[in-house]
Scaffold this active site. Structure first.
Site, PDB file in Angstrom:
ATOM      1  N   MET A 151     -10.586 -32.397  63.823  1.00  0.00           N
ATOM      2  CA  MET A 151     -11.827 -33.115  64.127  1.00  0.00           C
ATOM      3  C   MET A 151     -12.125 -33.167  65.635  1.00  0.00           C
ATOM      4  O   MET A 151     -11.236 -33.027  66.470  1.00  0.00           O
ATOM      5  CB  MET A 151     -11.786 -34.533  63.569  1.00  0.00           C
ATOM      6  CG  MET A 151     -10.717 -35.409  64.166  1.00  0.00           C
ATOM      7  SD  MET A 151     -10.924 -37.137  63.623  1.00  0.00           S
ATOM      8  CE  MET A 151     -12.447 -37.566  64.475  1.00  0.00           C
ATOM      9  N   TYR A 171      -6.949 -32.194  58.246  1.00  0.00           N
ATOM     10  CA  TYR A 171      -8.244 -31.750  58.773  1.00  0.00           C
ATOM     11  C   TYR A 171      -8.243 -31.866  60.283  1.00  0.00           C
ATOM     12  O   TYR A 171      -7.622 -32.773  60.841  1.00  0.00           O
ATOM     13  CB  TYR A 171      -9.403 -32.565  58.177  1.00  0.00           C
ATOM     14  CG  TYR A 171      -9.319 -34.052  58.428  1.00  0.00           C
ATOM     15  CD1 TYR A 171      -8.580 -34.872  57.592  1.00  0.00           C
ATOM     16  CD2 TYR A 171      -9.975 -34.642  59.511  1.00  0.00           C
ATOM     17  CE1 TYR A 171      -8.495 -36.235  57.825  1.00  0.00           C
ATOM     18  CE2 TYR A 171      -9.894 -36.009  59.743  1.00  0.00           C
ATOM     19  CZ  TYR A 171      -9.150 -36.797  58.897  1.00  0.00           C
ATOM     20  OH  TYR A 171      -9.055 -38.146  59.127  1.00  0.00           O
ATOM     21  N   GLN A 176       0.048 -41.541  58.666  1.00  0.00           N
ATOM     22  CA  GLN A 176      -0.685 -40.491  59.373  1.00  0.00           C
ATOM     23  C   GLN A 176       0.104 -39.936  60.540  1.00  0.00           C
ATOM     24  O   GLN A 176       0.902 -40.630  61.151  1.00  0.00           O
ATOM     25  CB  GLN A 176      -2.027 -41.030  59.878  1.00  0.00           C
ATOM     26  CG  GLN A 176      -1.861 -42.127  60.924  1.00  0.00           C
ATOM     27  CD  GLN A 176      -3.195 -42.649  61.450  1.00  0.00           C
ATOM     28  OE1 GLN A 176      -4.243 -42.313  60.930  1.00  0.00           O
ATOM     29  NE2 GLN A 176      -3.136 -43.454  62.495  1.00  0.00           N
ATOM     30  N   SER A 218     -16.389 -43.169  63.213  1.00  0.00           N
ATOM     31  CA  SER A 218     -16.598 -41.977  62.373  1.00  0.00           C
ATOM     32  C   SER A 218     -18.078 -41.711  62.121  1.00  0.00           C
ATOM     33  O   SER A 218     -18.553 -40.592  62.281  1.00  0.00           O
ATOM     34  CB  SER A 218     -15.901 -42.125  61.009  1.00  0.00           C
ATOM     35  OG  SER A 218     -14.518 -41.972  61.110  1.00  0.00           O
ATOM     36  N   LYS A 234     -14.663 -35.425  68.589  1.00  0.00           N
ATOM     37  CA  LYS A 234     -15.576 -36.523  68.835  1.00  0.00           C
ATOM     38  C   LYS A 234     -16.900 -35.918  69.282  1.00  0.00           C
ATOM     39  O   LYS A 234     -16.936 -34.964  70.064  1.00  0.00           O
ATOM     40  CB  LYS A 234     -15.013 -37.468  69.916  1.00  0.00           C
ATOM     41  CG  LYS A 234     -13.890 -38.371  69.403  1.00  0.00           C
ATOM     42  CD  LYS A 234     -14.368 -39.275  68.276  1.00  0.00           C
ATOM     43  CE  LYS A 234     -13.298 -40.284  67.887  1.00  0.00           C
ATOM     44  NZ  LYS A 234     -13.675 -40.996  66.640  1.00  0.00           N
TER      45      LYS A 234
END
Lengths: 257, 257, 257, 257, 257
Positions: free
Chosen positions: D155, D153, D193, D231, D157
C-alpha cells in the site's frame, strides 16, 4: 443526489468480435497438406458463417487486422448467446485454429435506446410500419456493410465528480446524443456504424464498430465528434482496432502474404 | 457547454511503425545456412521497401531499437492502407521473420490541420504553387530524413474536467499550437518531425516521430515543449521508443552483434 | 497561462539499465560444459565492460536483482548511444545470453540542469577550474560507487490541474529543487545518486539510481524526501528495483546459488 | 507549502514474500523419482529455512496460495539483504524449483516509526527494559504466528491534490495512526500483523501481512479500518493475496492435491 | 474528518470463481484415449463437486465462458477456505487439467450487512424463525440458480476526494443501498444475485455474480442501477465475465465444439 431516469432500451442480436493472431512460425513450417486443410476448413467455417445473412439468423464477416494486436477478426451477429457460444467453439475445431491464438474479443448486443426513439417505446403498436420502425429494425438486426475498412473500439460514459453522464437529467442526455447523432448523419453514405451495448457482458458499456471505404472518413468523423461535449466531456475510450475486410475465399491469399 | 469547432484536416500517407523483437536464442542456434537465408531475405525485404522512395509511392526505413521493448523497427509510409497491410504480411513470409516476434506497432496517417494553414483549406486553388502548398506537401508525403536517431511516442490531448483541450475555443487552440510550433522551429536543421493522426486507427490520437543526429537535441526540444501550456496542461503521453537507423545492407552486422 | 522558462541542461553519458532474468530451468539442465562456457563468456563480457572505467570511455557494473522482476542488472554508462547499442547487442552473442531473457530496461542520459548551477550555464568559460566545474563533471561522467546496494526507479514531475510542476515559475522550481537537494546532502557519504534525464528516450522523464552500503539509508533518504513538496506534490514514481553489486568474477557463484 | 516533518523510523529484518506458481503439467508428467526428489529437496529447503527461528537469525514460513495468482508463498525474514538474496537463489537450485515459476514477490523491511513510539526515539537509553522496548523488538524481529490464514497487500499513502498524506502536519498524521491503531488493538488475539516499509525497495511504500485463524477476522478488521480516515482518505491499495499455512513436511500432500 | 461507523457483517460460504482456458491445440492433438480420460475425470470432478448441494456443505456449478478471457468457469461455494483450497488443487490432478490453464480467479465470501438487516444484528435471538432469518440464510448459504446465463464482476466503492463512500454517514449509505435494492427487487424472478465480500481476500472489495435466463435482463438491471447514485457516484467496476451454464455430463460436447 437523486436517481436519474434511465432510457428504455431494446436489444437485438448478440455480437462477438473474435480477434485472433496467426502463429506465422507454425504456418511457415507446416507441410503443404496441413496448410491446404487449414485453408479449406477455414474458408468453410468463414463462408458458412457469412452465408447466414438474413435478418432472422444473423450476419458474419471476416477481416485482416492491422498492426501487432491481432491478425484476423471474425465478426459474428446472432439472435442468441448460444449461437455465439457455438460459433466461437466451432472455430477451435477447424484445422485453421491450430495456426491461431486468441488475441482479444468483445461481447455485446445491438441496442436502440429511448433517447432517440421515444415514440417507438411509447407507442409501440402504431409505429410498426413507419420509417422509425424500419430504422429500429436496421439497428437491432443490422447488415454488415460491404465497406473495406472497419474500426472497432469499446467505450464508457464518464462518471467523474465533475463530468458524470449518469448524473445528468434525462433531457440533457437526450440532447447531447441528438447533437452527437447530427454529426453522424453528416457522414451518411460514407460511414456506417453498429452500436452495441455491453453493460454486464464485457468490460466497457458499449462497443462501437464503424465501417467505411475510406479510413480517413472514420478519422474525420471521430475527430469531429471529439469536440462534441458528449465525447469531449463524457467519453472514456478503450483500445482501437483497425481492420480490412476480405471475402472468405481469399483466406489462402491472406495467409500467403 | 457548446460543441467546439474542429479544425479541418487533410491526410496523406498511412504510417506503420512495425516493432519486432529478435529471438536471439533461435538466432544463435540456427545453422549458418538458415541465418544466411534470413539475412538475404531480410535485406531484400528492407531494401526493396526503402527503394520505394518517391512521393507517389511512399517511404520506408530500418532502425535498431534500444532497450528491451523491441530490437527492430521497420517504418513504412504508403498511400493506401492496402499497401501497409501487404507490407506487414509480406514480412512474415521472409526467412527473417522466423527469428522475430511482433513486439509493438502503431498505425496512423500523416496529416495537416487547419490550425496552422487555414489559408490552404480556405483558398485551395490559389495556394497551389506557393511555399505553403510545398510545406503541406512535405507534411503529407514526407521524406524520412537520414538522421541517426529516432524517437517515437503516441499522444492524446487531455479531456479532464479542468484542462480539456476539446473544450477550448478554436482560436485558443490555434494560438497554443502556433506557440508550440515556434519552439519546433528553433530546432530546424537539428530535429525533424513526422506528425501523424490516429483517431479511429490506433489507441492514441497522434503518433509523433522525431529524427535527429544528436539524441540530446530531441531531449532538449521535448523538455522545452513540456513547459509550453499545450504540453504542460493538455498533453497525455504514451510509451517512448528510441532507435538508431541502419541501412538494410547492415542487417547481417546488426544480427551479428 | 504563459509558457514557463525551462532550465538549461547539459548532458553527459548515455545510461542503460539492462535487466535480465535467468532461465533457471535451462541452467539446471545444461551440461557442465555449456555452463562453464556461459560463465566464462559472461565474465569476459562483464569484466571487459567494467574495465572501461575512465572519464573518456564510460563505466559499467554488475548487480544481482532481488525479487521476481529480474535476476541480473548490467548498468552501462557510455559517451554515445552507438556504444550503448553495441554493448546491448554484444551481450546477446555471449553463451550467457542463452540462459537469460530481457526483463526490463531503461534508457537515459546523465544531466545537470540550470536550476542548481546557473553560474555554470551563464559564465561557462570562467568556472572551468572551479569546484562547480568539477561538480558538474562528476554529474555528467560519474563514477559508479563501490556500494553494495542499488535502488533504481524512473519518475515524472506531475502535470495535474492543481499540482503542475511545468506551470510553476522558474524560481519556484529552483527553490523546490534546492530544498530537495539539501536533504540529499545530509546523506553525503551514505547515499550516492546518479540522476539521468530520459525525456524523449524512455517512458518517464528521469531515471534515479541510488547507491548505498546500507539499504535503510536509501529508504530513510527517500522517505524524508517524500515529505518535501517537490516529491509530495509533484513526483510520480514508476517501478522500484533493488539490487546488490557483485564483481564479474563472482558470476559463477551467483549462478550456483 | 512547507516541507513536513517525517517520522523517525527504525528498521529490523528484511522481508521477502516469494510467490511461486506450480507447473502442474510438468508435475503430473514427471517420473516418480524426480517428484520424490523435488519433494525431498523442497522440504529440506523449507524446513531448514523455518528452523532459523530465533530473534538473531530470522523467520520463515510456507503457505498455499488461493486462486490463480500463485500456488506457493515462502515468506522469509532475515537480518541482512544478503541473507534474503542467498535464500532466493538457493531455492532455484532445489529440484522443486524445476516445477515452479516466479509469479510475484515483494521486498520490504520491518519498521517502527516515531508516530507511535516517540519516547523510544527520544530517550533511547532509558526505555531499554520497558514494555515499549519489548514492543519495538516484537515489531522489528517479529515471530511469524502459527495462524492458518495469511493476507498480504502492498500500500501507499495518497498524495492527491486534496488528500495528501505527506502534506499533513506531523501531529495530524500521528493522530490518524493512533486512531487506526486503536482499531487494530480491538482485534488483538484474533489478527496479528507484520508492517514492513518498502520505500526505495519495491513499488509501494509498505507491505502489510496479516495473520488469523479465521479469514473473516481479517476481512472484518480491514473493512472497519476502511471507514477510518487514514484509510478512507489516504490509503491506496495494491493487489491482495490470500494463503493458508502448511508445515514443510506436508509439501508432498500439497503437491498431491 | 471523523471515523465513520462500519456496518456489521456476517459471513457464510467462501466462494471461488475458478476461470480456466482450454489449450485447444493440445486437445485437438491428443489421442482419443487421453481425451476420453480427460472427459471422464473432468465430469467426475465437476459432478461430484456439484453433488454437494445442501446448505451444510456448499454448492458448485460449471459454465462455458464467452470470449477470449477464459473458456471454463467452475464456481465453488464451501463452508471453509480449506474446502476451497482442496477443490482448487484437486482439479489439477484430473486428466482434464492437462488441457487447461488458469486464466483468472476470484476469492470472496458470502455476506450480509447491517445496512439492510439491522434487526438481525440487533436482536439476533428473536428473528430466528422469521422471514428475515430465512432471507439472511439464503444470502449466506445461497443456492446457485438453474439459469442459463451468468455475469461476474468485482467492484469497489469509490474513495475519491469528492465522492467518498467510506466518508458518508451510516444512514446515508443505508439509504443509498436501500434505494439500490429497490431496483434489484423489480427484477425478482428474472435476475438472481450472489453478493460476496472480498476485503482482504482479493483485489476488490466485492464480487457480484448475477444469474438470468435472458442476458438482456442482466444488462437492463445493471444499466438501470448505473443511474442510481450508489453506482453513478460511488462504484468502481473491474472486469466483466460472461458465461453459460452447462451440466457436467455435457463436458464432452463442450470440448467437441
Amino acid at each position: 443526489m437523486e436517481r436519474r431516469r434511465p432510457p428504455q432500451t431494446e436489444e437485438g442480436w448478440y455480437v462477438l468480435h473474435d480477434f485472433r493472431s496467426i502463429d506465422w512460425d507454425a504456418w511457415r513450417n507446416a507441410p503443404e497438406r496441413r496448410r491446404s486443410q487449414a485453408i479449406e476448413e477455414g474458408i468453410d467455417y468463414l463462408a458458412s458463417s457469412e452465408a447466414v445473412d438474413d435478418a432472422a439468423e444473423g450476419e458474419s464477416a471476416t477481416f485482416a487486422v492491422l498492426g501487432h494486436k491481432a491478425d484476423l477478426l471474425v465478426l459474428h451477429l446472432r439472435p442468441t448467446l448460444a449461437d455465439i457460444d457455438t460459433l466461437e467453439r466451432r472455430f477451435e475445431h477447424t484445422a485453421l485454429a491450430e495456426f491461431t491464438e486468441r488475441a482479444d474479443s468483445y461481447l455485446s448486443v445491438t441496442e436502440v435506446s429511448g433517447y432517440m426513439s421515444e415514440d417507438y417505446f411509447d407507442e409501440d403498436a402504431e409505429v410498426e410500419d413507419t420509417g422509425l420502425a424500419r430504422y429500429i429494425e436496421s439497428r437491432l438486426t443490422p447488415e454488415i456493410p460491404d465497406s473495406e475498412f472497419l474500426s472497432f473500439y469499446p467505450m464508457d460514459k464518464r462518471r467523474g465528480p465533475e463530468d458524470n453522464w449518469y448524473d445528468l437529467p434525462f433531457d440533457e442526455r437526450a440532447e447531447h446524443l441528438s447533437s452527437h447523432g447530427d454529426i453522424g448523419r453528416e457522414y451518411a453514405g460514407r460511414v456506417t456504424q453498429i452500436i452495441s451495448g455491453s453493460v454486464g457482458l464485457d468490460d466497457f458499456e458499449w462497443g462501437v464498430t464503424l465501417f467505411a471505404d475510406d479510413p480517413t472518413d472514420v478519422k474525420e468523423l471521430l475527430y469531429e465528434m471529439r469536440f462534441d461535449p458528449s465525447s469531449s466531456r463524457f467519453a472514456e475510450f478503450g483500445r482501437f482496432l483497425s481492420a480490412r475486410r476480405f471475402p472468405p475465399e481469399h483466406l489462402g491469399a491472406f495467409l500467403a502474404g
